[in-house]
Design a protein around this motif. Structure first.
Motif, PDB file in Angstrom:
ATOM      1  N   SER A 193       0.567  -0.816  -0.006  1.00  0.00           N
ATOM      2  CA  SER A 193       0.200   0.172  -0.162  1.00  0.00           C
ATOM      3  C   SER A 193       0.676   1.674  -0.025  1.00  0.00           C
ATOM      4  CB  SER A 193      -0.805   0.361   1.004  1.00  0.00           C
ATOM      5  OG  SER A 193      -1.595  -1.080   0.935  1.00  0.00           O
ATOM      6  N   ARG A 194       2.141   1.147   0.575  1.00  0.00           N
ATOM      7  CA  ARG A 194       2.901   2.337   0.658  1.00  0.00           C
ATOM      8  C   ARG A 194       3.735   2.618  -0.400  1.00  0.00           C
ATOM      9  NH1 ARG A 194       5.559   5.754   4.047  1.00  0.00           N
ATOM     10  NH2 ARG A 194       6.533   7.167   2.967  1.00  0.00           N
ATOM     11  N   ALA A 195       4.118   1.654  -1.078  1.00  0.00           N
ATOM     12  CA  ALA A 195       4.715   1.366  -2.333  1.00  0.00           C
ATOM     13  C   ALA A 195       3.409   2.238  -3.168  1.00  0.00           C
ATOM     14  CB  ALA A 195       5.136  -0.012  -2.558  1.00  0.00           C
ATOM     15  N   LEU A 196       2.441   1.938  -3.387  1.00  0.00           N
ATOM     16  CA  LEU A 196       1.325   2.240  -4.432  1.00  0.00           C
ATOM     17  C   LEU A 196       1.091   3.996  -4.047  1.00  0.00           C
ATOM     18  CD1 LEU A 196      -1.741  -0.531  -4.584  1.00  0.00           C
ATOM     19  CD2 LEU A 196      -0.046   0.091  -6.384  1.00  0.00           C
ATOM     20  N   LEU A 197       0.553   4.359  -2.656  1.00  0.00           N
ATOM     21  CA  LEU A 197       0.527   6.203  -2.442  1.00  0.00           C
ATOM     22  C   LEU A 197       2.139   6.709  -2.712  1.00  0.00           C
ATOM     23  CD1 LEU A 197      -0.102   4.951   1.359  1.00  0.00           C
ATOM     24  CD2 LEU A 197      -0.984   6.319  -0.501  1.00  0.00           C
ATOM     25  N   ASP A 198       2.849   5.949  -2.791  1.00  0.00           N
ATOM     26  CA  ASP A 198       4.469   6.665  -3.503  1.00  0.00           C
ATOM     27  C   ASP A 198       4.516   7.159  -4.816  1.00  0.00           C
ATOM     28  OD1 ASP A 198       4.995   6.668  -0.629  1.00  0.00           O
ATOM     29  OD2 ASP A 198       6.426   5.407  -0.583  1.00  0.00           O
ATOM     30  N   LEU A 199       4.125   5.956  -5.893  1.00  0.00           N
ATOM     31  CA  LEU A 199       4.070   5.975  -6.874  1.00  0.00           C
ATOM     32  C   LEU A 199       3.020   7.107  -7.044  1.00  0.00           C
ATOM     33  CD1 LEU A 199       4.160   2.489  -7.977  1.00  0.00           C
ATOM     34  CD2 LEU A 199       6.133   4.374  -8.026  1.00  0.00           C
ATOM     35  N   ARG A 200       1.480   7.189  -6.759  1.00  0.00           N
ATOM     36  CA  ARG A 200       0.644   7.735  -7.246  1.00  0.00           C
ATOM     37  C   ARG A 200       0.773   9.283  -6.004  1.00  0.00           C
ATOM     38  NH1 ARG A 200      -3.660   3.637  -6.291  1.00  0.00           N
ATOM     39  NH2 ARG A 200      -3.449   2.187  -8.851  1.00  0.00           N
ATOM     40  N   GLN A 201       2.036  10.030  -5.599  1.00  0.00           N
ATOM     41  CA  GLN A 201       2.240  10.971  -4.336  1.00  0.00           C
ATOM     42  C   GLN A 201       1.758  12.545  -5.168  1.00  0.00           C
ATOM     43  OE1 GLN A 201       5.712  10.854  -2.810  1.00  0.00           O
ATOM     44  NE2 GLN A 201       4.833  13.173  -0.994  1.00  0.00           N
ATOM     45  N   GLN A 202       2.072  12.278  -7.014  1.00  0.00           N
ATOM     46  CA  GLN A 202       1.813  13.424  -7.208  1.00  0.00           C
ATOM     47  C   GLN A 202       0.454  13.256  -7.269  1.00  0.00           C
ATOM     48  OE1 GLN A 202       4.705  14.099 -10.280  1.00  0.00           O
ATOM     49  NE2 GLN A 202       3.907  16.320 -10.899  1.00  0.00           N
ATOM     50  N   HIS A 203      -0.004  12.421  -7.931  1.00  0.00           N
ATOM     51  CA  HIS A 203      -1.780  12.590  -7.994  1.00  0.00           C
ATOM     52  C   HIS A 203      -2.689  13.012  -8.086  1.00  0.00           C
ATOM     53  CE1 HIS A 203      -4.844  11.522 -11.010  1.00  0.00           C
ATOM     54  NE2 HIS A 203      -5.020  10.164 -10.229  1.00  0.00           N
ATOM     55  N   LEU A 204      -2.409  12.292  -6.263  1.00  0.00           N
ATOM     56  CA  LEU A 204      -3.501  12.324  -5.103  1.00  0.00           C
ATOM     57  C   LEU A 204      -2.932  13.774  -4.018  1.00  0.00           C
ATOM     58  CD1 LEU A 204      -2.718   8.772  -3.076  1.00  0.00           C
ATOM     59  CD2 LEU A 204      -3.864   9.769  -4.778  1.00  0.00           C
ATOM     60  N   GLY A 205      -2.119  13.673  -4.505  1.00  0.00           N
ATOM     61  CA  GLY A 205      -2.157  15.340  -4.079  1.00  0.00           C
ATOM     62  C   GLY A 205      -1.424  15.361  -2.255  1.00  0.00           C
ATOM     63  N   GLU A 206      -1.281  15.928  -1.566  1.00  0.00           N
ATOM     64  CA  GLU A 206      -0.105  15.988  -0.551  1.00  0.00           C
ATOM     65  C   GLU A 206      -0.482  15.677   0.744  1.00  0.00           C
ATOM     66  OE1 GLU A 206       3.458  14.977   1.473  1.00  0.00           O
ATOM     67  OE2 GLU A 206       3.275  15.784  -1.034  1.00  0.00           O
ATOM     68  N   HIS A 207      -2.012  16.386   0.566  1.00  0.00           N
ATOM     69  CA  HIS A 207      -3.020  15.769   2.024  1.00  0.00           C
ATOM     70  C   HIS A 207      -3.660  14.794   1.502  1.00  0.00           C
ATOM     71  CE1 HIS A 207      -5.981  16.280   5.075  1.00  0.00           C
ATOM     72  NE2 HIS A 207      -6.607  15.844   4.363  1.00  0.00           N
ATOM     73  N   LEU A 208      -3.717  13.952   0.961  1.00  0.00           N
ATOM     74  CA  LEU A 208      -4.512  13.135   0.507  1.00  0.00           C
ATOM     75  C   LEU A 208      -3.053  11.894   0.713  1.00  0.00           C
ATOM     76  CD1 LEU A 208      -6.846  10.843   0.143  1.00  0.00           C
ATOM     77  CD2 LEU A 208      -6.982  11.016  -2.251  1.00  0.00           C
ATOM     78  N   TYR A 209      -1.815  11.707   0.517  1.00  0.00           N
ATOM     79  CA  TYR A 209      -1.189  10.967   0.099  1.00  0.00           C
ATOM     80  C   TYR A 209      -0.645  10.808   1.866  1.00  0.00           C
ATOM     81  CZ  TYR A 209       3.729   9.871   0.602  1.00  0.00           C
ATOM     82  OH  TYR A 209       4.892   9.171   0.778  1.00  0.00           O
ATOM     83  N   ARG A 210      -0.030  12.013   2.527  1.00  0.00           N
ATOM     84  CA  ARG A 210       0.233  12.109   3.957  1.00  0.00           C
ATOM     85  C   ARG A 210      -1.419  11.509   4.725  1.00  0.00           C
ATOM     86  NH1 ARG A 210       4.262  10.924   5.668  1.00  0.00           N
ATOM     87  NH2 ARG A 210       5.070  12.075   4.047  1.00  0.00           N
ATOM     88  N   GLN A 211      -2.212  11.629   4.390  1.00  0.00           N
ATOM     89  CA  GLN A 211      -3.295  11.067   5.641  1.00  0.00           C
ATOM     90  C   GLN A 211      -3.718   9.615   5.260  1.00  0.00           C
ATOM     91  OE1 GLN A 211      -7.688  11.732   3.880  1.00  0.00           O
ATOM     92  NE2 GLN A 211      -7.911  12.833   5.685  1.00  0.00           N
ATOM     93  N   GLY A 212      -3.203   8.854   3.749  1.00  0.00           N
ATOM     94  CA  GLY A 212      -3.171   7.316   3.108  1.00  0.00           C
ATOM     95  C   GLY A 212      -1.701   7.071   4.004  1.00  0.00           C
TER      96      GLY A 212
END
Length: 243
Positions: A193-212
């Motif tokens: 899950s962390r690997a997916l979040l890291d790969l999508r960080q720019q797409h998700l935006g910093e707030h949602l990325y950090r929340q995840g």
């Protein structure tokens, strides 16, 4: 005697994740390994057009997650829908996770689409709306790792909600004792899950990325849901079904 489970793999992992995680089929094999109900698995990548031989029989067919949209018109999705409808009409047990959860709802009379709520990532909590004998061990609430921007927005008429939240009202459902589906990913582990979040960080935006990322510190019930799924498959079909 071991259950025979056919895993219909509906995605190819990102190249940078293949060496460590191999594929969703392998993740499910690891989830089900060591469960109290023994099972054997055959994995078929349906994106590549691989399916069981016509004379092969399984106790259940599991449809994995995918980066594809369940409502897409890709030829491989249309082929899969035809195949699953045949299995459903034949009375086979069907299991769906994320994309599979959405595809089976869509195929059997419901609706799935891009969710107005946006991306769901990290760890998510659901209330349990139904209790069944195969839901052993029992839980007070359900916690699963998630990664989705699509959701089921209308269930098939004969479906029953099992788990829900304000963010995801149809997080798990069953159709009689033949179909069982979850929006969350019981096969995921926190590192994936962390690997997916890291790969999508720019797409998700910093707030949602950090929340995840922050939510990944919480435990999840993936292994318990794996046991539920096997117990659901092993549970004999009832004579009077609500499907």
């Amino acid at each position: 005697m071991s259950l025979r489970i056919c895993i219909l793999e509906t995605d190819n992992l990102r190249p940078e994740l293949v060496d460590q995680y191999q594929g969703y089929g392998r993740m499910f094999e690891e989830l089900f390994a060591g469960q109290p109900i023994p099972a054997r698995f055959s994995v078929y990548n349906v994106v590549q057009g691989h399916y069981p031989a016509d004379d092969e029989r399984f106790d259940a067919y599991l449809v994995t997650g995918s980066k594809a949209d369940s409502f897409g018109d890709d030829p491989w999705i249309q082929t899969l829908k035809t195949y699953l409808l045949e299995r459903y009409k034949r009375g086979d047990k069907l299991l769906g996770i994320c994309f599979g959860h959405q595809l089976l709802a869509l195929l059997l009379g419901g609706k799935s689409e891009r969710a107005s709520q946006g991306w769901g990532v990290g760890t998510h909590r659901y209330r349990l709306d139904e209790r069944n004998p195969w839901m052993t061990p029992s839980l007070d609430e359900l916690i699963l790792l998630i990664s989705h921007q699509d959701q089921v927005t209308a269930l098939p008429a004969n479906a029953t909600v099992i788990a829900s939240s304000e963010f995801c009202p149809f997080a798990a459902y069953r159709i009689g004792d033949q179909v069982l589906c979850f929006q969350g990913h019981p096969e995921f582990v926190q590192d994936y899950s962390r690997a997916l979040l890291d790969l999508r960080q720019q797409h998700l935006g910093e707030h949602l990325y950090r929340q995840g990322v922050d939510s990944l510190q919480h435990d999840h019930h993936g292994r318990t849901v794996g046991e539920w799924m096997l117990r659901f498959v092993a549970n004999p079909r009832s004579l009077t079904e609500d499907a």
